[in-house]
Design an enzyme around this catalytic site. Structure first.
Site, PDB file in Angstrom:
ATOM      1  N   GLY C 200       0.798  -1.219   0.000  1.00  0.00           N
ATOM      2  CA  GLY C 200       0.000   0.000   0.000  1.00  0.00           C
ATOM      3  C   GLY C 200       0.825   1.260   0.000  1.00  0.00           C
ATOM      4  N   LEU C 226      -4.062  -5.382  -4.906  1.00  0.00           N
ATOM      5  CA  LEU C 226      -2.956  -4.419  -4.841  1.00  0.00           C
ATOM      6  C   LEU C 226      -1.702  -5.000  -4.166  1.00  0.00           C
ATOM      7  CD1 LEU C 226      -2.230  -1.393  -5.379  1.00  0.00           C
ATOM      8  CD2 LEU C 226      -2.877  -0.968  -3.000  1.00  0.00           C
ATOM      9  N   ASP C 227      -0.561  -4.879  -4.845  1.00  0.00           N
ATOM     10  CA  ASP C 227       0.740  -5.301  -4.304  1.00  0.00           C
ATOM     11  C   ASP C 227       0.782  -6.772  -3.904  1.00  0.00           C
ATOM     12  OD1 ASP C 227       1.673  -2.698  -4.618  1.00  0.00           O
ATOM     13  OD2 ASP C 227       1.067  -2.106  -2.607  1.00  0.00           O
ATOM     14  N   ALA C 228      -0.069  -7.581  -4.494  1.00  0.00           N
ATOM     15  CA  ALA C 228      -0.130  -8.987  -4.111  1.00  0.00           C
ATOM     16  C   ALA C 228       0.158  -9.931  -5.279  1.00  0.00           C
ATOM     17  CB  ALA C 228      -1.498  -9.305  -3.510  1.00  0.00           C
TER      18      ALA C 228
END
Lengths: 283, 283, 283, 283
Positions: C200, C226-228
């Protein structure tokens, strides 16, 4: 106003107390202090950052008093610097552009607080990079015959532009003694090996032949002995039997540019001191 | 049954296809294959792990067929290993205990799949460690006069206990040519520097004097040239001007034991091959 | 001609033997083979590099035979690539220039074998960098109101220029699901933390607050969460209590650009495969 | 006599000058000074090492004067330590022996300047290690039912043996609030992940599932919130898709023991201070 003081002197009792007392008495506020004692040589080193109120601050008076009240007594070598002007950095390059691009992009984004009066090269190849960044580019070719003219031209440019220090950003040409003596501990080189391993030419080839599992890069101040000057910064990366010499070179480029940039930043921030061919790197 | 095959031979078309076809035809299942071509020497290397059904598996027959169907044709040097027996590892030590403790604690927890028939030392100091772990300890002192008797005693112990490979866990005594020739690429040493920098005696002192910013440790197979054998594993750690020689030594100890243990594990798992004084380390 | 084959299929006996036999039968020479079995999922992965004689080489025929003779039987997902054309890479940026400069200087020196049809940004700030390198720069601003027009314009540019993959070089704007679905495992992002820590916004601030001693950067394929997405490459550097948030940001920049460039190179060389939201990175 | 002084207080002008003046006036010689200002909190931290002449040195008088002349005025929290006694360290373990062996071998070779009054475990398994090193081993089992008796027994042993600090060397049992409050910033834990990633149980499994390319270990002071205490030391190592969970565990063990030992050494040398749930680690 931010004031940086660098000191070295024979070690004895009471130095820190005297220096910090001096700053306090002159209405400075110490915002950072790092000190080191080289016990084998019995030498004391210190770096101080202080804030002084800009109104009525008199740098020349501070220097005069420092000399009179401290330096004479403790036999100090010292220097005092303020952030009121940026140092002038000349870049020497040959044909590789990775260190040059890295330094210029940092310069461009404000990360490197310097002026860059010019880029100098023994080859014409990288002029296009200088043009991209609107920086003068001087092509000073070197051959056995024109050695002396070349050196004279280098020196003349350095003086004309009042250069403070020089960065050899993969400059593949031996720097002359004259230049080294004019800029003691002010010429920063990047060597593409983990010194003292693989000094001299073609270090990646030598590392490949030896079968090492880690390669490195070393940034150091230039002295008359090749690749033997005080080391400022080193870093390494792993390699394996699967990597060819050209892989070594490619992986090494990333080390070279990062290690050189870190060294340049340390120098610009006056966080380096040299003693006995070694560096003290203040935190 | 798990079977590991190591091969090297002149490179040519079709080797992988032939070898994998052979395994398949003999009802083996390849669970891992790693191969490497040394392009300058034009040599092919491969490591294969296969599963063979234990019932009716005949190792001698497999070897015979491998030789007949593949090795002759491709001019292979090869070896085949199963996990049915553990290699016998002799430990040579002097006075430092950190590598010894590290290897023994790994041995104790089952991490190192070996037998340790004995610990040998040129000093009596570490007998207490051997006693802690209930392993025989032989004190074979060395002096200029008794050199030959010492070497003979070493060799006799190694033969008596059918030792497969030797680990010099900070053994501070030159190993004889006779021993090296008896155990080619089977004597693993840990040198306390980032080779080829600082070969020979007192590397931490030399590193300190040079003012390096990173120190290392190197594990390698012992050859007749001191500290110049094929490198198996290296690792490094950062140092600074604040560290004394004794800090270097202390930080280095942690490197030495980890690097040596990694090399020993690679050797035990037959993941190392030696060629042209370099190693191929399979993944 | 160099041919790269990527395969994944349910694991079973004989795959390597069949594939290498196929290459051999088609007069190819295998110059590199790396394989991996995900034992929990029972899936087999392989990357092969082969040399085929250019004269008479028929890529379409090879693909047809591969499908018929191997892929159907082993239920393979596969792709075959040659080095006859360079992939088209679009760069998305916002205001930071360090990753952009790093990628462009590698592109310029031939290190990155791609075409760069354009740079796209939600801000006008970095147009000067695009101009330095003579690459078209499209400013596609984003606001809550124009979200859909912005996305449509992005997609239209990507199609018009036949972009193969996208690099988010510190692009500070959420990428739409439509774009992600159009470019599955073909959008590479750099996140300025050691994921999954500090996903994040403002990861350096969060890392500073937590008092970590090491910070990192992570390059990954973009997925809807997100960001995964699947991690391609990570690296770290040490920090201490002496570093401020702006020091974290400055040290982090060097990580970000190196980690992103490594990921881009792996992608370009087709050394990445994605499975179960993880990557296989071939050596 | 070597004297270490640790100070923290609200930041203001003149602190360093006053403290160094005090040492000087009391005939001490400062051999090391490190200071830090947390600018967001406006707090000043300092660690001083001084040499005092043993003859006539009066620790109690020094403390009294320090309090009167400095601490009151600057609102300091402070402590003064000499090297005349070794701290008493209790070791808590469960079933893994690698951290335990590592600490005990360092203790044995004099690297760790502590006393170890006992080893405590919730399992009987590692008694043999305690026996190898001749250290008392107390088996204090834990179950839901006997929770309170177990905690009481722990506290009673800690008091009886006058333990100064506790090291959880892979102790797999939640430590009670009572214990934490009795030993604030004096219980050192090793967590087998790169915190804050993968806090809680089974971090290697979680790291494997996420597909990270780097794993880590974190040593921290224990606070009531699980795995959220001030971080003392972290380190990492690379992993790849080729590594199984058991490879992660095996590689992680080497990190855990090195990271824990470094943290213990920093604590013993009084190089750690805690503020706002973060550590200052003096150099």
């Amino acid at each position: 106003m931010k004031v940086v003081i660098l000191i070295n002197c024979p070690d004895q009792k009471g130095i820190i107390s005297s220096v910090t007392g001096f700053i306090h008495a002159n209405n400075g506020n110490i915002i950072y202090l790092d000190q080191h004692v080289d016990k084998s040589a019995d030498v004391f080193f210190m770096r101080l950052e202080s804030d002084f109120d800009g109104d009525g601050f008199n740098l020349e008076l501070l220097k005069k008093n420092f000399q009179k009240e401290l330096a004479v007594n403790y036999k100090m070598e010292w220097s005092i610097h303020t952030d009121s002007s940026k140092p002038k950095m000349a870049l020497f390059v040959s044909k590789y552009n990775h260190c040059l691009y890295d330094l210029l992009s940092r310069f461009n984004s404000g990360e490197l607080s310097v002026e860059i009066p010019f880029i100098l090269s023994n080859h014409p190849d990288l002029k296009y990079v200088a043009d991209q960044f609107n920086i003068p580019y001087f092509h000073v070719p070197f051959s056995k015959e024109n050695r002396e003219e070349g050196e004279a031209e280098q020196l003349s440019l350095l003086k004309k532009y009042k250069v403070d220090f020089i960065v050899l950003a993969r400059y593949m040409q031996i720097v002359s003694s004259t230049l080294i003596n004019e800029y003691p501990n002010k010429i920063i080189n990047i060597h593409h090996s983990f010194l003292p391993a693989f000094a001299g030419a073609k270090p990646y080839h030598a590392a490949f032949k030896r079968g090492v599992k880690i390669i490195g890069a070393t940034s150091h101040y230039v002295t008359e002995e090749l690749d033997a000057g005080p080391i400022i910064e080193q870093d390494v990366t792993t390699v394996s039997h699967t990597h060819t010499i050209s892989d070594f070179i490619s992986k090494g480029r990333d080390l070279e540019k990062i290690v050189l940039s870190r060294a340049v930043k340390l120098h610009v921030l006056r966080k380096t001191m040299v003693y006995n061919n070694k560096t003290i790197i203040f935190s």
